[in-house]
Scaffold this active site. Structure first.
Site, PDB file in Angstrom:
ATOM      1  N   ARG A 243       0.938  -1.124  -0.276  1.00  0.00           N
ATOM      2  CA  ARG A 243      -0.003   0.015  -0.046  1.00  0.00           C
ATOM      3  C   ARG A 243       1.050   1.062  -0.085  1.00  0.00           C
ATOM      4  O   ARG A 243       1.838   1.419   0.558  1.00  0.00           O
ATOM      5  CB  ARG A 243      -0.773  -0.017   1.194  1.00  0.00           C
ATOM      6  CG  ARG A 243      -1.999  -1.098   1.052  1.00  0.00           C
ATOM      7  CD  ARG A 243      -3.056  -0.954   2.048  1.00  0.00           C
ATOM      8  NE  ARG A 243      -3.949  -2.160   2.026  1.00  0.00           N
ATOM      9  CZ  ARG A 243      -4.034  -3.270   2.603  1.00  0.00           C
ATOM     10  NH1 ARG A 243      -3.099  -3.681   3.272  1.00  0.00           N
ATOM     11  NH2 ARG A 243      -5.001  -4.205   2.344  1.00  0.00           N
ATOM     12  N   LYS A 270      -3.544  -2.195   7.363  1.00  0.00           N
ATOM     13  CA  LYS A 270      -4.798  -1.643   7.274  1.00  0.00           C
ATOM     14  C   LYS A 270      -5.832  -2.753   7.734  1.00  0.00           C
ATOM     15  O   LYS A 270      -6.136  -3.752   7.222  1.00  0.00           O
ATOM     16  CB  LYS A 270      -5.507  -1.493   5.835  1.00  0.00           C
ATOM     17  CG  LYS A 270      -6.645  -1.007   5.510  1.00  0.00           C
ATOM     18  CD  LYS A 270      -6.931  -1.030   3.887  1.00  0.00           C
ATOM     19  CE  LYS A 270      -8.585  -0.639   4.098  1.00  0.00           C
ATOM     20  NZ  LYS A 270      -8.667  -0.454   2.290  1.00  0.00           N
ATOM     21  N   HIS A 340      -1.616   3.807  -5.891  1.00  0.00           N
ATOM     22  CA  HIS A 340      -2.189   2.533  -5.571  1.00  0.00           C
ATOM     23  C   HIS A 340      -2.314   1.328  -6.851  1.00  0.00           C
ATOM     24  O   HIS A 340      -2.402   0.074  -6.685  1.00  0.00           O
ATOM     25  CB  HIS A 340      -3.535   2.791  -5.093  1.00  0.00           C
ATOM     26  CG  HIS A 340      -4.162   1.540  -4.359  1.00  0.00           C
ATOM     27  ND1 HIS A 340      -4.817   0.500  -4.709  1.00  0.00           N
ATOM     28  CD2 HIS A 340      -4.325   1.492  -3.000  1.00  0.00           C
ATOM     29  CE1 HIS A 340      -5.321  -0.289  -3.919  1.00  0.00           C
ATOM     30  NE2 HIS A 340      -4.843   0.119  -2.554  1.00  0.00           N
ATOM     31  N   ARG A 343      -0.178  -2.049  -7.223  1.00  0.00           N
ATOM     32  CA  ARG A 343      -0.688  -3.303  -6.658  1.00  0.00           C
ATOM     33  C   ARG A 343      -1.774  -4.093  -7.589  1.00  0.00           C
ATOM     34  O   ARG A 343      -1.664  -5.309  -8.058  1.00  0.00           O
ATOM     35  CB  ARG A 343      -1.821  -2.793  -5.181  1.00  0.00           C
ATOM     36  CG  ARG A 343      -0.700  -2.373  -4.152  1.00  0.00           C
ATOM     37  CD  ARG A 343      -1.510  -1.878  -3.160  1.00  0.00           C
ATOM     38  NE  ARG A 343      -2.221  -2.699  -2.525  1.00  0.00           N
ATOM     39  CZ  ARG A 343      -2.152  -3.782  -1.371  1.00  0.00           C
ATOM     40  NH1 ARG A 343      -0.911  -3.775  -1.058  1.00  0.00           N
ATOM     41  NH2 ARG A 343      -2.972  -4.482  -0.854  1.00  0.00           N
ATOM     42  N   HIS A 367      -4.128  -8.862   1.846  1.00  0.00           N
ATOM     43  CA  HIS A 367      -5.698  -8.925   1.699  1.00  0.00           C
ATOM     44  C   HIS A 367      -6.222  -9.845   2.794  1.00  0.00           C
ATOM     45  O   HIS A 367      -5.644 -10.964   2.872  1.00  0.00           O
ATOM     46  CB  HIS A 367      -6.051  -9.114   0.402  1.00  0.00           C
ATOM     47  CG  HIS A 367      -6.044  -8.038  -0.556  1.00  0.00           C
ATOM     48  ND1 HIS A 367      -6.110  -8.048  -1.962  1.00  0.00           N
ATOM     49  CD2 HIS A 367      -5.673  -6.742  -0.375  1.00  0.00           C
ATOM     50  CE1 HIS A 367      -5.960  -6.954  -2.630  1.00  0.00           C
ATOM     51  NE2 HIS A 367      -5.714  -6.121  -1.776  1.00  0.00           N
ATOM     52  N   TYR A 377      -6.069 -16.680   9.629  1.00  0.00           N
ATOM     53  CA  TYR A 377      -5.308 -17.311   8.517  1.00  0.00           C
ATOM     54  C   TYR A 377      -3.808 -16.814   8.717  1.00  0.00           C
ATOM     55  O   TYR A 377      -3.158 -15.851   8.824  1.00  0.00           O
ATOM     56  CB  TYR A 377      -5.740 -16.556   7.377  1.00  0.00           C
ATOM     57  CG  TYR A 377      -5.018 -17.046   6.183  1.00  0.00           C
ATOM     58  CD1 TYR A 377      -5.283 -18.327   5.709  1.00  0.00           C
ATOM     59  CD2 TYR A 377      -4.269 -16.439   5.109  1.00  0.00           C
ATOM     60  CE1 TYR A 377      -4.752 -18.934   4.687  1.00  0.00           C
ATOM     61  CE2 TYR A 377      -3.863 -16.522   4.231  1.00  0.00           C
ATOM     62  CZ  TYR A 377      -4.049 -17.998   3.727  1.00  0.00           C
ATOM     63  OH  TYR A 377      -3.313 -18.466   2.567  1.00  0.00           O
TER      64      TYR A 377
END
Length: 411
Positions: A243, A270, A340, A343, A367, A377
């Protein structure tokens, strides 16, 4: 009996705690030495003497006090205790106030805000205060129908804020779901408005998405004649595809050149407040080209905190407009490429040209993974794959820059 003139002239001697001046039917005016005058009605209920207050004089005039006495007397004659009835009415009024859309929304906000970022929490309540509270805030949650909510959202839509209207439909749905959970309403009308609002023409962040254009972009970065740190930030944006805020706030203490690893602390990611506090750092493997860029940059900025310090003060991180402005100087408009966009460029080309596994790419993009595992995860399971992927990506970008060995698009 009292008169209005008598009420005005009543006083209480300083040596007495209070004096009571009787009117009729149990009504009296109680006066204290400090000049306070209050109306009371004395009555008996279930064999006990009780009294009820009607307010202060002169706010409540003699005629108004007598009317209040007569109303209370009617309740008494029906076998109802006026004082108890007043308490029940106050509780009911409070209960009614607690079930309005605004009250439930503010309660929901207070409950959830500790887990939200400060900016999100402030924006959430600001939208409500501006666009929903004025129109449906005072209504009991259970009485608000889908057409009533739509009418409020139409006002936002009418001023051209279509995206805000859609966001408000979602946030209103949060309030109704909370209302259902806490017993303030039985259903959520927000889903009924699906398709009722004007559609959004979603505009994604502009990005270079094909290999030929990516090669041109890398050549433009290579030939950039501005500040060396800006050029380095541009190239690392392409190589690392993190980011823009993380790139700008990269710190030297986070870089381990020997281990070829950039460790971004959880509180910089984030995430929710819980994720920032309790989550794992995000690991970014560094390809040899990325390491070389950082080694070349260290003599210039290695004495400070940030890898990319502000060009003005050197104490803060690079401005968020620095990379965007550099792209403009290189000839890329805001509709062609944004900070951005690096990405999206990596995500698209890696899948379409390099046959990279989407899960590995998503892990490197940081993400959140959907499904039952959610934030639990374990992204470290892809660490080796990610390191190999970052090396291959750096090599591929270099080949695109030189125009050699461009892999044809898969069918």
């Amino acid at each position: 009996m009292l008169t209005e003139i008598a009420c005005k002239s009543t006083t209480c001697p300083a040596d007495k705690p209070r004096v009571r001046f009787a009117d009729s039917g149990g009504l009296y005016l109680e006066v204290t030495p400090n000049g306070s005058k209050r109306w009371f009605w004395k009555y008996r209920f279930d064999g006990k003497e009780k009294r009820i207050a009607f307010g202060s004089y002169p706010d409540v005039k003699l005629k108004e006090a007598r009317t209040a006495r007569d109303d209370a007397r009617k309740l008494h004659q029906q076998g109802i205790d006026p004082a108890q009835k007043r308490q029940l009415d106050r509780l009911e009024n409070k209960r009614q106030a607690d079930v309005t859309f605004e009250a439930v929304a503010r309660e929901f906000h207070a409950t959830k805000a500790s887990g939200w970022s400060k900016q999100y929490g402030e924006r959430w309540i600001e939208r409500m205060e501006k666009d929903l509270f004025p129109w449906i805030g005072a209504l009991p949650l259970a009485t608000i129908t889908a057409p009533m909510l739509l009418h409020a959202l139409r006002r936002t839509e009418a001023r051209g804020a279509k995206e805000t209207a859609h966001t408000l439909r979602q946030t209103a749905g949060q309030v109704f779901r909370y209302g259902i959970a806490t017993g303030r309403c039985e259903r959520n009308p927000a889903p009924d408005l699906h398709g009722a609002l004007a559609p959004l023409n979603v505009k994604h962040m502009a990005a270079v998405l094909d290999a030929d254009s990516a090669g041109k972009l890398m050549r433009a970065i290579f030939d950039y004649e501005g500040q060396p740190s800006t050029r380095a930030a541009l190239e690392l944006s392409a190589l690392l595809f993190q980011r823009p805020g993380n790139i700008r706030h990269m710190e030297w203490v986070e870089i381990d050149l020997d281990a070829a690893l950039w460790t971004i602390p959880a509180d910089k990611m984030k995430r929710t407040i819980y994720g920032k506090t309790n989550g794992r750092p995000h690991f970014v493997p560094l390809a040899p080209r990325a390491i070389q860029i950082l080694k070349d940059l260290k003599p210039l900025t290695g004495h400070g905190k940030y890898v990319f310090p502000s060009l003005l003060t050197g104490e803060r991180a690079m401005s968020e407009n620095t990379i965007r402005t550099a792209l403009r100087r290189m000839g890329y408009t805001n509709d062609e490429m944004t900070p951005h966009g690096f990405r999206a460029m990596a995500r698209t080309i890696m899948v379409e040209r390099l046959n990279m596994h989407p899960d590995v790419i998503e892990a490197q993009l940081a993400h959140g993974k959907s499904g039952p595992l959610g934030a639990a995860y374990d992204r470290a399971q892809f660490m080796e794959q990610r390191r190999q992927m970052m090396n291959e990506w750096a090599d591929y970008l270099d080949k695109l820059r030189t125009g050699a060995d461009v892999i044809p698009l898969r069918a």
